[in-house]
Enzyme design. Sequence first.
Site, mmCIF file in Angstrom:
data_model
loop_
_atom_site.group_PDB
_atom_site.id
_atom_site.type_symbol
_atom_site.label_atom_id
_atom_site.label_comp_id
_atom_site.label_asym_id
_atom_site.label_seq_id
_atom_site.Cartn_x
_atom_site.Cartn_y
_atom_site.Cartn_z
ATOM 1 N N TYR A 1 -62.662 -1.464 -16.877
ATOM 2 C CA TYR A 1 -62.717 -0.034 -17.445
ATOM 3 C C TYR A 1 -63.389 0.056 -18.837
ATOM 4 C CZ TYR A 1 -60.779 4.668 -18.508
ATOM 5 O OH TYR A 1 -60.720 5.884 -18.806
ATOM 6 N N LYS A 2 -64.508 0.664 -19.056
ATOM 7 C CA LYS A 2 -65.345 0.805 -19.904
ATOM 8 C C LYS A 2 -64.956 2.326 -20.519
ATOM 9 C CE LYS A 2 -70.485 1.116 -21.447
ATOM 10 N NZ LYS A 2 -71.613 1.459 -20.754
ATOM 11 N N ALA A 3 -64.366 2.079 -21.903
ATOM 12 C CA ALA A 3 -63.853 3.225 -22.476
ATOM 13 C C ALA A 3 -64.623 3.699 -23.778
ATOM 14 C CB ALA A 3 -62.473 2.920 -22.795
#
Length: 307
Positions: free
Chosen positions: A208-210
Site C-alpha cells: 500500500y502506497k500512502a
Amino acid sequence: MTSSTSPTDPTQPLRRESGAFAMLAVDQREALRLMFAGDVAANSDGSVPAEVLAAVPDSTLTDFKLKATKILSPYASAVLMDRQFVWDAAMEQGVVAAGCAPIIAADQFVPGNGEVVTAQIIDEGVDFVAAKAQGAVAAKLLVIYREDESAQERVDMVVDFIGRCTAANLISIIEPVCKAPRHGGEWDWNAGVHAAAHELGSLGADLYKAEVPLKGLGTDAELLEECIRLGNAIASPWVVLSSGVAADDFPRAVEIACQGGASGFLAGRAVWRACVDAPDVVASLEADAVPRLQRLVEIVDRVVGNR
C-alpha cells in the site's frame, strides 16, 4: 503493520537487505510536463492552455525519465515507470540498475475539471504478462479517493487489478490519493487519507502506497500518532509517497512514518523535482538528487532495519 520479512513475503524483491523499501518513482506524466512548462497562467477553469503543454514534447519527458532512472536506480531498491513515456525504452536500453526491481504503472490518468488527473482507470494498454516477460517485478495502480464517489467502483477496480497481478505473478501495489469531493464544499483531506486506507487497505494488495498524513506537518508526536493510526487500517506492508510534502520536509516525514509502522518510501518529486529546471539535468541529478535519495535510503535502512 510489521515490516518483518519471511521466505514467503511476496514483496521481498522490492526490499533492501535491511527489509526496507527505498523505491524511486518516475511515472509522472502530464504533471511532469507541467513542471517543464514552468509557471503559466491557467484558464478560467483551472486547466493549463493546450499550447503550453504542446510546447513540451513527449521526448522531453522520456529523456528526463531515462536519465533519472539511469542515474538514480543504482541507489534504489525498485523503480516505478509508466508505459506511455519510458517503460519500453528503459527496458530496451537497460538503464535500470542491476538489483533495482522494475515496477510498471498500470493506471491510465483521466484529465478534467482543471486537474491533471481527475480520475483513473486500469490501463488496458498494459499487458501484465508481457510486462513480466520484459522484467517487471510489480505493477502499481493509482486510486483516486473522493468521499462522494462510488466506493464499490473503487473496490471493484482494485480487486480487478490485484487479480491481473496475481495471474501474471506480479507484486500488486495500490496508491490511494485523496481529492476534493465532486460536489465541492468543505472537506477534510487528512480524514480522507484514513478513510481510503479503511476502504482499500484490506483488499489483498501486496503493498500500500500512502500519502503522508498531515502532509508531513505537525509535531513529531502528532505525525507519529497519525501514521500509527493509518497503519492500523492497512493489512499489508505500506510505504509513503512524497507528493504534497515539501522536498526538504520529506526525510523527516519518512523517518516518523517508519517509526509509526511504514516500511519505506516510493517517491519521485522529493528526490528529483529540483533537477527538472536545471540547465544540465545530468549534473543536477548527480549533485542534488543522488544525495537526496541516499539520505532517504539511510533513514529507512536505519529505522526499518532496526525494528
